[in-house]
Design an enzyme around this catalytic site. Sequence first.
Site, PDB file in Angstrom:
ATOM      1  N   SER A   1       0.796  -1.235   0.000  1.00 46.28           N
ATOM      2  CA  SER A   1       0.000   0.000   0.000  1.00 46.28           C
ATOM      3  C   SER A   1       0.823   1.278   0.000  1.00 46.28           C
ATOM      4  CB  SER A   1      -0.981  -0.006   1.179  1.00 46.28           C
ATOM      5  OG  SER A   1      -0.331   0.350   2.365  1.00 46.28           O
TER       6      SER A   1
ATOM      7  N   LYS B   1      -6.959   4.114   8.406  1.00 45.10           N
ATOM      8  CA  LYS B   1      -5.977   5.049   7.846  1.00 45.10           C
ATOM      9  C   LYS B   1      -6.510   6.486   7.845  1.00 45.10           C
ATOM     10  CE  LYS B   1      -3.584   1.748   4.828  1.00 45.10           C
ATOM     11  NZ  LYS B   1      -3.477   1.191   3.451  1.00 45.10           N
TER      12      LYS B   1
END
Lengths: 199, 199, 199, 199, 199, 199
Positions: F96, F139
């Site tokens: 990611s 996140k």
Amino acid sequence: LERDKYEGNDVAGVVTGLAWTQVGGDILYIESILSEGKGNLSITGNLGKVMKESATIALEYIKAHAEDFNLNPDIFSKYNVHIHVPEGATPKDGPSAGITMLTSLVSLFTQKKVKKNLAMTGEITLRGKVLPVGGIKEKILAAKRAHIKEIVLCEDNRRDIEEIKEDYLKGLTFHYVTDMKEVIAIAVTNQKVKNPKAL
Amino acid sequence: LERDKYEGNDVAGVVTGLAWTQVGGDILYIESILSEGKGNLSITGNLGKVMKESATIALEYIKAHAEDFNLNPDIFSKYNVHIHVPEGATPKDGPSAGITMLTSLVSLFTQKKVKKNLAMTGEITLRGKVLPVGGIKEKILAAKRAHIKEIVLCEDNRRDIEEIKEDYLKGLTFHYVTDMKEVIAIAVTNQKVKNPKAL
Amino acid sequence: LERDKYEGNDVAGVVTGLAWTQVGGDILYIESILSEGKGNLSITGNLGKVMKESATIALEYIKAHAEDFNLNPDIFSKYNVHIHVPEGATPKDGPSAGITMLTSLVSLFTQKKVKKNLAMTGEITLRGKVLPVGGIKEKILAAKRAHIKEIVLCEDNRRDIEEIKEDYLKGLTFHYVTDMKEVIAIAVTNQKVKNPKAL
Amino acid sequence: LERDKYEGNDVAGVVTGLAWTQVGGDILYIESILSEGKGNLSITGNLGKVMKESATIALEYIKAHAEDFNLNPDIFSKYNVHIHVPEGATPKDGPSAGITMLTSLVSLFTQKKVKKNLAMTGEITLRGKVLPVGGIKEKILAAKRAHIKEIVLCEDNRRDIEEIKEDYLKGLTFHYVTDMKEVIAIAVTNQKVKNPKAL
Amino acid sequence: LERDKYEGNDVAGVVTGLAWTQVGGDILYIESILSEGKGNLSITGNLGKVMKESATIALEYIKAHAEDFNLNPDIFSKYNVHIHVPEGATPKDGPSAGITMLTSLVSLFTQKKVKKNLAMTGEITLRGKVLPVGGIKEKILAAKRAHIKEIVLCEDNRRDIEEIKEDYLKGLTFHYVTDMKEVIAIAVTNQKVKNPKAL
Amino acid sequence: LERDKYEGNDVAGVVTGLAWTQVGGDILYIESILSEGKGNLSITGNLGKVMKESATIALEYIKAHAEDFNLNPDIFSKYNVHIHVPEGATPKDGPSAGITMLTSLVSLFTQKKVKKNLAMTGEITLRGKVLPVGGIKEKILAAKRAHIKEIVLCEDNRRDIEEIKEDYLKGLTFHYVTDMKEVIAIAVTNQKVKNPKAL
Ligand SMILES: [Ca+2]
Ligand SMILES: [Ca+2]
Ligand SMILES: [Ca+2]
Ligand SMILES: [Ca+2]
Ligand SMILES: [Ca+2]
Ligand SMILES: [Ca+2]
Ligand SMILES: [Ca+2]
Ligand SMILES: [Ca+2]
Ligand SMILES: [Ca+2]
Ligand SMILES: [Ca+2]
Ligand SMILES: [Ca+2]
Ligand SMILES: [Ca+2]
């Protein structure tokens, strides 16, 4: 079984070996290929350490006896050799593909056809001896299923064949050898492959 | 047992060692071969770290004492050396093949025959000493089964032989050594092998 | 015990160390050898990571202080160094062979004899300090069994000696050091070895 | 599912494969890229040993048959090849992406478009054969979900398709092959990609 | 404890760090040395992956900011750097020796003395930031035992100091930093070491 | 939390990413640096295999599209690139950080400022696509805690944002992308960094 059906011998370096796996005997092909390079050897096919060592020994032996095979020693430093053993999903190991790898490389460097309907199994040594291997009965059954006609074995494996019922051996011719040069004499023909590479 | 039967000494670099495995003593061959190269050492035969180190030590020792063996030091950088210990299916380790590897390499570089019917076992060191090793009784029995006549051992292994019943030792001659040069004096003849390689 | 008996000092690079193993203290030899090359360091003897690091540190230190040892810095790039610790069957690790390795390499590069009947144990550092190590009592007993007369230790190990019964220490002289140059001053004589190599 | 939606074929080297994972069949893309270099092959995408071997085999095969693909053999030593299989969070292994990797590299080196709406699965060998692979039913279902129209399979996988209910196969065209050149004939068009790289 | 007593600062590259081990806080030295070479970095001291990465980051940062330290960028390709962390028997890991390694290398390349009686702990980053680390209380106690007078810490570790009883902090001066250049300004003096190496 | 507070954008190559760890979402910085060299890529920060692969893919992509970023292709062989992800005590892995690494390298090679108060998360592919990643909710919360104002995500992650309560999203602007060039257009400004390196 289909996947084991016998292939022609038009391509240099393709040789039929006999393997012994957890689920019985099996046919196994050794393939090899040359590409321009500096003499590197690469080996694929989900192989273990000992089987990779066999490839190294086969190549070293051929290099040290180049003249016996009418090979120009310069070719070893002008080409890379790649040896592959298909069916990557199956891990493979052990020394028994030694003579099959040797035969593959001699066919590759001479661009000569390998004899048809022939399979083999045996360990090789640096000094040129062929050593006996295990799983002979299972390997012979697999060879018959694949319509193999001739089999090369180490002389010391003769006793293993003699313990097999005669019925199972019908239609099979056995070549018992002690020296690696005998293997090549039996397995590699004098006929060039189709479209031989000019080395 | 067939596979252990004694081989002739026509080929340089083939030496008989004595090994101690989980199933008792055994005969073991060391083979070595030269090919044109840049001085690389490669080692095969399903060997562990310590046994590979023995090969390195043997080669380093010969390089550092080239003059003692009448060797031109230039050959070390012009050839690759490959050492192989057959029977790849058996993992092998330990320092006891040291003197066997040393003898193999001296025979290889001098292209001289190794004495027939001779086997050996012993650790080597960089300064040229031979060290004692274990499993002596089992190794001696294996040597007899393989019709070996003479055996090279470290002086410090003399006591191990003295503990073996005399009957078992009949027909065997023992050479006890402390220095690696004694091993070579006993094991490598002054006769060139058949078709010696011109180095 | 035979295998531990003290060797002469005719060969450069052979130094006696003291080790502490699972079965008590022991004598251990460090050997080193030069061969023509490009400055590579190789290390054998079934050693662990930390013991190999000691060899690297010893060589780096000598390179950085070449002038202190009257060494021509060019030799480091003209020779390969091989360090070996015999008895390959025993795994060895830890930093305590540091001063022994340092002494071995200084003897090797100067081709000077190491003092006889001397053993040592101590960690080395890049800046030239000697650090204390463990297992002192067991190491001292092993040194006595091997007829060692003098021992080099780190100053910080003095207390460990003071805790040992005086009887055990009879016949032993101790040198306590803090700096690696003191080790060399004590251990490497001014006498060239037999047949010194011209570097 | 979004992440698997079919991408256009404007970029060379992007080919759709079929994978079989713990959670069923899936679409998988192979991407490849050239950068100036010396012929190195690098491979990313959280791949196991066997899947990396497939990439090596594909590249070796193309090198050895450069003329069949109208490729100038010089390009192999002037560019580095990087093969990537997206979705790095998923470990991937096995030989079944072989023909997909081969197609990717041929498209890359020829800068020709890959046929749209086409997916494939099959092991490759050094001699140019396509071998059957497993998980066919699950792979076909995944292909339909991703709106694939044509599928390339090994001839030996035909039986696996014949065991699937006809309903599931509606809208799918199958190409059964035995040779790697057939795959390229089906999958790589004669049309250059957008902004082809001049090699 | 003896082994941790503070050493003088006559040698370039020796810096005192603070470590946090399973048995509490401890003093740790970083040493570094230059030898003629091609810019290789080697690292010893029984270090784990993250601690080795700190050494790489420190060296890369110094290379990228050579002018800030009045360093001739050519020296990086003319010398090899070796970093060692003594006491090889203790495995060490983690990022907290970062500023200590940075300081060691700046002292080494400038051949300037490190400030006496000073210790430090903090992670470094490529962009020059100092990051906070753990085990502050234990590290401070170890510093006091070793007669350290000044300590460099990350600004974000100020809160950890404020949580320690004032009594424990007597005699200690703290420098809180956020940037790696602040560390160098505090720790590296303008005085050349004894017998500075001419780089 | 202090350690995550937002840093200025004066330094090239520093980009804010979003990570998902065992203890929730977190801010993560990517740093990169150039040093004179031959085009090597080194990667530190206690990273796993997949995260290292992302760095390789980012660099390969930039090399293959140098002209799109107005980069002189010669620079790739004249500099080494080092990518670091701070907080070495934390192991990090997964794909990611791909777009964050890509942005870092473009900023580095162009010496242009990265947009302030911006964070991002997304996998990259060799052909230039951005793929969705997991842990979006965690996140986003971490981004808010760190006072991030804008976030770059894959278009396929839009649904993940739509499932988050609107309250949590206040003050955040989202950029949904499918192509890696969109990321660069959003994240890298046209303004040179302070003291840009002349490449
Ligand atoms: Ca099969
Ligand atoms: Ca076989
Ligand atoms: Ca045997
Ligand atoms: Ca032996
Ligand atoms: Ca001993
Ligand atoms: Ca010692
Ligand atoms: Ca998928
Ligand atoms: Ca596939
Ligand atoms: Ca300590
Ligand atoms: Ca520290
Ligand atoms: Ca954090
Ligand atoms: Ca990220």
